[in-house]
Structures are given as C-alpha cells and as structure tokens.
Design a protein around this motif. Sequence first.
Motif, short mmCIF file in Angstrom:
data_model
loop_
_atom_site.label_atom_id
_atom_site.label_comp_id
_atom_site.label_asym_id
_atom_site.label_seq_id
_atom_site.Cartn_x
_atom_site.Cartn_y
_atom_site.Cartn_z
N PRO A 167 0.83 -1.22 0.00
CA PRO A 167 0.00 0.00 0.00
C PRO A 167 0.86 1.27 0.00
O PRO A 167 2.00 1.27 0.45
CB PRO A 167 -0.79 -0.13 1.30
CG PRO A 167 0.08 -0.95 2.18
CD PRO A 167 0.76 -1.93 1.29
N GLN A 168 0.27 2.32 -0.50
CA GLN A 168 0.98 3.60 -0.56
C GLN A 168 1.03 4.26 0.82
O GLN A 168 1.95 5.00 1.13
CB GLN A 168 0.29 4.52 -1.57
CG GLN A 168 0.31 3.96 -2.99
CD GLN A 168 -0.42 4.85 -3.97
OE1 GLN A 168 -0.90 5.92 -3.60
NE2 GLN A 168 -0.50 4.41 -5.22
N GLN A 169 0.01 3.97 1.64
CA GLN A 169 -0.02 4.50 3.00
C GLN A 169 -1.00 3.67 3.83
O GLN A 169 -1.71 2.83 3.30
CB GLN A 169 -0.44 5.98 3.01
CG GLN A 169 -1.80 6.24 2.37
CD GLN A 169 -2.14 7.72 2.35
OE1 GLN A 169 -1.48 8.51 3.00
NE2 GLN A 169 -3.16 8.09 1.60
N TRP A 170 -0.99 3.92 5.16
CA TRP A 170 -1.86 3.17 6.06
C TRP A 170 -1.72 1.67 5.84
O TRP A 170 -2.69 0.95 5.62
CB TRP A 170 -3.33 3.59 5.89
CG TRP A 170 -3.56 5.05 5.75
CD1 TRP A 170 -4.10 5.69 4.68
CD2 TRP A 170 -3.27 6.06 6.70
NE1 TRP A 170 -4.16 7.04 4.89
CE2 TRP A 170 -3.64 7.30 6.15
CE3 TRP A 170 -2.69 6.07 7.97
CZ2 TRP A 170 -3.48 8.52 6.79
CZ3 TRP A 170 -2.52 7.28 8.63
CH2 TRP A 170 -2.92 8.48 8.05
N GLU A 171 -0.51 1.16 5.93
CA GLU A 171 -0.25 -0.21 5.50
C GLU A 171 -0.93 -1.27 6.36
O GLU A 171 -1.11 -2.41 5.92
CB GLU A 171 1.25 -0.49 5.49
CG GLU A 171 1.92 -0.42 6.85
CD GLU A 171 3.40 -0.73 6.72
OE1 GLU A 171 3.86 -1.60 7.47
OE2 GLU A 171 4.07 -0.11 5.90
N THR A 172 -1.33 -0.93 7.57
CA THR A 172 -1.93 -1.95 8.42
C THR A 172 -3.31 -2.38 7.92
O THR A 172 -3.67 -3.54 7.98
CB THR A 172 -2.04 -1.45 9.87
OG1 THR A 172 -0.73 -1.13 10.33
CG2 THR A 172 -2.63 -2.51 10.77
N TRP A 173 -4.08 -1.43 7.42
CA TRP A 173 -5.46 -1.77 7.08
C TRP A 173 -5.91 -1.29 5.69
O TRP A 173 -6.99 -1.65 5.24
CB TRP A 173 -6.41 -1.17 8.13
CG TRP A 173 -6.33 0.32 8.25
CD1 TRP A 173 -6.95 1.25 7.47
CD2 TRP A 173 -5.57 1.08 9.19
NE1 TRP A 173 -6.64 2.53 7.86
CE2 TRP A 173 -5.78 2.46 8.94
CE3 TRP A 173 -4.72 0.72 10.25
CZ2 TRP A 173 -5.18 3.47 9.67
CZ3 TRP A 173 -4.13 1.74 10.99
CH2 TRP A 173 -4.36 3.09 10.70
N ASP A 174 -5.11 -0.53 5.01
CA ASP A 174 -5.56 0.05 3.75
C ASP A 174 -5.46 -0.95 2.60
O ASP A 174 -4.49 -1.71 2.51
CB ASP A 174 -4.72 1.29 3.41
CG ASP A 174 -5.31 2.07 2.26
OD1 ASP A 174 -6.54 2.27 2.27
OD2 ASP A 174 -4.56 2.44 1.35
N ASP A 176 -5.55 -0.80 -1.48
CA ASP A 176 -5.55 0.14 -2.61
C ASP A 176 -6.51 -0.30 -3.70
O ASP A 176 -6.83 -1.49 -3.83
CB ASP A 176 -4.13 0.25 -3.19
CG ASP A 176 -3.18 0.96 -2.24
OD1 ASP A 176 -3.67 1.75 -1.41
OD2 ASP A 176 -1.96 0.72 -2.32
#
Length: 207
Positions: A167-174, A176
């Motif tokens: 993921p580009q950000q918020w890797e714990t729950w995001d 894409d």
Amino acid sequence: VRKNYATLRNITGEAIRRSLLNFSKPAKKTSKEFHFAFFNPLAWERDAYVEVSFKSKDKRFSVVDAEGNAVAHQIIGKNKGIVTILCYFERVGPCSTVSLSVTPAAGKKDEPPVQWKITSRVLETPLYRIRIDTQGNLTSIHDKRLRRELLKKGSRANVIQTFHDTPQQWETWDIDANFENKKADLLRFKSMRVVEEGPLRVTLEVI
C-alpha cells in the motif's frame, strides 16, 4: 476478593442449575442409550445444526426426539471410541428446549437417506447442481428452485487468490484500488477429495 468471587460463582452456578431443571428433565443413564437437551436462547424460532459426542463402539445409531420422531443426523467422526453425530432440528421454538435420544441401530433402516449425488466433477444436492474443474474451482452453480445459472459464463468461483501487499499508506489496514494488479501466484493445486458424505452435508477437501 477471591473468596467473594468464589461465593458468587457458587451462588450463580446453583441458580443456573435450578433454572436448567425447568427446561429439561434428567434421563435415566444406560450404557447403550444417550440423552441430550438443547436450549434455544433466542427470542425467535430457528433451525439449528448441533453436534453430540458420546462413547460407543457401535457403527449405526437411531436418533429420535422426545416424541419419538426421527431426527435427521449424520455420523461425522469416530476417534478413540468417541462418536460424534451431527443433528438437524427444524423450527426450534424461542427460549425453549428440544431433547433427543441416541441408541444403537441394528441395520441401515434407521439411517436417513442420502440426497447427494457426487461424481468426480459434479456435486448435486436437492437445491443445487455444482460443477467443479480439475483445479477445485466451481465452474457452474445451477439453482434448481430458480432454474437459473448463478455464475457468469466463463467465470469461476471458490478461487483462492493472493496479492502482494504494497500500500501507498496506512499499511496496516488500507487496501488500494489497484490491488488486483498485484496478484501473486503462490498457490498450486495438489489434490481434491470428498472427506464427508451424508444426508446433512458433504465436505470437499481441496489442497
């Protein structure tokens, strides 16, 4: 504090025991007859699958309710002398109890009929006709009641997929929007076999 908690456990345990006596009556224990009671705690009627386990060396059993009516059942396990049976109840009343008795059966006449038809590539039930490919994927699900195919032509169901998690950000729950472009081919089909087959359910194991 522990003494107080112990006192509370004793009081509440006794209250629960007395309450249960109002839902079911103790049955006389024998070495060949097993009695069970099931409570529906919900405020509405429900259908339910339940499992019962007991110690027995017999191979076949008769299962009836308190009125002597046959209960749909299926032996799903035998391990170290412990038999596990899956039972199905219809229309269990709200906040009520149903009872059943299990006794050894002399022959196959007490066994419920199997309504499944299984081949190497087709699984047919009273409600559906399902086709399976060589990889364990479902290629067709035909609903007999609706008289229609539920899968889009050319598509497959029961496909297990994995994806790279970058993921580009918020890797714990995001997740894409383009995650489907990052498919990872990690899974390989090994085998497929029927491990359970009975009147209540069929289990297909895919490795």
